[in-house]
Scaffold this motif. Structure first.
Motif, PDB file in Angstrom:
ATOM      1  N   SER A 157      -3.339   2.113  -3.937  1.00  0.00           N
ATOM      2  CA  SER A 157      -4.215   1.522  -4.941  1.00  0.00           C
ATOM      3  C   SER A 157      -4.689   2.583  -5.913  1.00  0.00           C
ATOM      4  O   SER A 157      -4.869   3.757  -5.544  1.00  0.00           O
ATOM      5  CB  SER A 157      -5.416   0.875  -4.245  1.00  0.00           C
ATOM      6  OG  SER A 157      -6.441   0.578  -5.170  1.00  0.00           O
ATOM      7  N   ASP A 159      -7.509   2.847  -6.843  1.00  0.00           N
ATOM      8  CA  ASP A 159      -8.827   3.277  -6.385  1.00  0.00           C
ATOM      9  C   ASP A 159      -8.745   4.618  -5.658  1.00  0.00           C
ATOM     10  O   ASP A 159      -9.724   5.361  -5.586  1.00  0.00           O
ATOM     11  CB  ASP A 159      -9.434   2.236  -5.437  1.00  0.00           C
ATOM     12  CG  ASP A 159      -9.792   0.943  -6.153  1.00  0.00           C
ATOM     13  OD1 ASP A 159      -9.993   0.990  -7.382  1.00  0.00           O
ATOM     14  OD2 ASP A 159      -9.870  -0.105  -5.486  1.00  0.00           O
ATOM     15  N   HIS A 175      -1.363   1.297  -7.853  1.00  0.00           N
ATOM     16  CA  HIS A 175      -1.283  -0.026  -8.463  1.00  0.00           C
ATOM     17  C   HIS A 175      -2.665  -0.582  -8.789  1.00  0.00           C
ATOM     18  O   HIS A 175      -3.635  -0.345  -8.069  1.00  0.00           O
ATOM     19  CB  HIS A 175      -0.569  -0.996  -7.527  1.00  0.00           C
ATOM     20  CG  HIS A 175       0.891  -0.729  -7.371  1.00  0.00           C
ATOM     21  ND1 HIS A 175       1.833  -1.212  -8.246  1.00  0.00           N
ATOM     22  CD2 HIS A 175       1.585  -0.020  -6.438  1.00  0.00           C
ATOM     23  CE1 HIS A 175       3.049  -0.833  -7.856  1.00  0.00           C
ATOM     24  NE2 HIS A 175       2.916  -0.099  -6.767  1.00  0.00           N
ATOM     25  N   PRO A 177      -5.372  -3.691  -9.023  1.00  0.00           N
ATOM     26  CA  PRO A 177      -5.633  -4.741  -8.034  1.00  0.00           C
ATOM     27  C   PRO A 177      -4.761  -5.978  -8.189  1.00  0.00           C
ATOM     28  O   PRO A 177      -4.322  -6.576  -7.198  1.00  0.00           O
ATOM     29  CB  PRO A 177      -7.113  -5.072  -8.265  1.00  0.00           C
ATOM     30  CG  PRO A 177      -7.694  -3.814  -8.812  1.00  0.00           C
ATOM     31  CD  PRO A 177      -6.606  -3.209  -9.659  1.00  0.00           C
ATOM     32  N   ILE A 180      -1.317  -5.865  -6.442  1.00  0.00           N
ATOM     33  CA  ILE A 180      -1.286  -5.757  -4.985  1.00  0.00           C
ATOM     34  C   ILE A 180      -1.425  -7.148  -4.372  1.00  0.00           C
ATOM     35  O   ILE A 180      -2.340  -7.901  -4.706  1.00  0.00           O
ATOM     36  CB  ILE A 180      -2.408  -4.819  -4.500  1.00  0.00           C
ATOM     37  CG1 ILE A 180      -2.138  -3.396  -5.018  1.00  0.00           C
ATOM     38  CG2 ILE A 180      -2.513  -4.839  -2.979  1.00  0.00           C
ATOM     39  CD1 ILE A 180      -3.290  -2.442  -4.800  1.00  0.00           C
ATOM     40  N   VAL A 183      -4.088  -6.801   1.155  1.00  0.00           N
ATOM     41  CA  VAL A 183      -4.862  -5.650   1.619  1.00  0.00           C
ATOM     42  C   VAL A 183      -5.223  -5.909   3.071  1.00  0.00           C
ATOM     43  O   VAL A 183      -5.782  -6.956   3.408  1.00  0.00           O
ATOM     44  CB  VAL A 183      -6.135  -5.444   0.782  1.00  0.00           C
ATOM     45  CG1 VAL A 183      -6.925  -4.244   1.304  1.00  0.00           C
ATOM     46  CG2 VAL A 183      -5.796  -5.260  -0.694  1.00  0.00           C
ATOM     47  N   HIS A 222      -2.444  -1.230   1.660  1.00  0.00           N
ATOM     48  CA  HIS A 222      -2.130  -2.111   0.534  1.00  0.00           C
ATOM     49  C   HIS A 222      -0.624  -2.378   0.519  1.00  0.00           C
ATOM     50  O   HIS A 222       0.177  -1.493   0.796  1.00  0.00           O
ATOM     51  CB  HIS A 222      -2.552  -1.464  -0.786  1.00  0.00           C
ATOM     52  CG  HIS A 222      -4.017  -1.153  -0.856  1.00  0.00           C
ATOM     53  ND1 HIS A 222      -4.574  -0.056  -0.219  1.00  0.00           N
ATOM     54  CD2 HIS A 222      -5.043  -1.797  -1.468  1.00  0.00           C
ATOM     55  CE1 HIS A 222      -5.888  -0.051  -0.457  1.00  0.00           C
ATOM     56  NE2 HIS A 222      -6.186  -1.084  -1.206  1.00  0.00           N
TER      57      HIS A 222
END
Length: 227
Positions: A157, A159, A175, A177, A180, A183, A222
């Motif tokens: 992610s 993040d 990637h 959100p 994806i 999760v 993910h």
């Protein structure tokens, strides 16, 4: 219905440093796990100057697989760092043959594949070959009528990794959100995941970096999912 998961990875530590939290959750829930490594990772880091790094890394892999709960593990014998198009074709055939052997004369089963994002996550060509060979085998087996349901491609992610990285080879950022599909939160198993990662003692520099950088989020996995 017995769920069978076939994990296809390039190197002995890929499933440990990647989706081991998800794999551990699956085996604890009763899934039958078969792990495939394309190489022995013999060209990885060797801080202890082992003359037989290939054998040491396979031993570490089997120890990690035991902690994850794998039923069977298969080393296909390709050379670490040298995978290419011709290997991609032969690897696909070997994966298909193994899955057919695993599932022969078995009813009431469903088969899932797991591998690595088609961008290789870190950009490593071996990873890319693993993901693409897994996908090709998945779709061919599906066309043959085997009960394969989906393939989950472990990804990262934005993040956690938000920038392009050129320290090793070209690594794309994580990637967004919306890209994806799934999760899986296995952070309640983080301590067990740490133990799995640390089985790969020869690769401890990378392993401890993952643990330090991500903490319990190392067990937050993910996936891009294809059916």
């Amino acid at each position: 219905m017995q769920k069978i998961i076939v994990g296809i990875f390039a190197h002995p530590d890929d499933e440990a440093f990647g989706p081991s939290g998800t794999l551990l959750m699956e085996t604890q829930a009763g899934a039958e796990l078969h792990l495939i490594t394309l190489t022995a990772g013999e060209n990885g880091m060797n801080p202890d100057s082992h003359e037989n790094l290939r054998d040491i890394r396979l031993q570490e892999w089997h120890k990690a697989g035991e902690l994850i709960g794998a039923k069977q593990m298969y080393h296909l014998g390709y050379v670490d760092g040298e995978l290419g198009n011709n290997d991609h074709v032969s690897i696909t055939s070997q994966i298909m043959a193994l899955v057919q052997e695993i599932t022969e004369d078995r009813d009431d089963i469903e088969i899932e594949f797991m591998s690595i994002d088609l961008n290789g996550i870190t950009g490593h060509i071996d990873h890319i070959v693993a993901g693409r060979s897994a996908c090709l085998a998945f779709y061919r087996l599906k066309e043959m009528g085997l009960p394969v349901t989906r393939i989950r491609l472990a990804c990262i992610s934005c993040d956690h990794f938000c920038d392009i990285n050129t320290d090793f080879v070209f690594m794309e950022p994580g990637h967004q959100p919306e890209e994806i599909d799934e999760v899986v939160d296995a952070r309640h198993l983080a301590d067990q995941v740490f133990d799995i990662v640390r089985c790969h003692h020869t690769q401890r520099s990378d392993g401890e970096t993952h643990i330090t950088h991500r903490g319990k989020d190392i067990a937050l996995n993910h996936f891009i999912v294809r059916t």
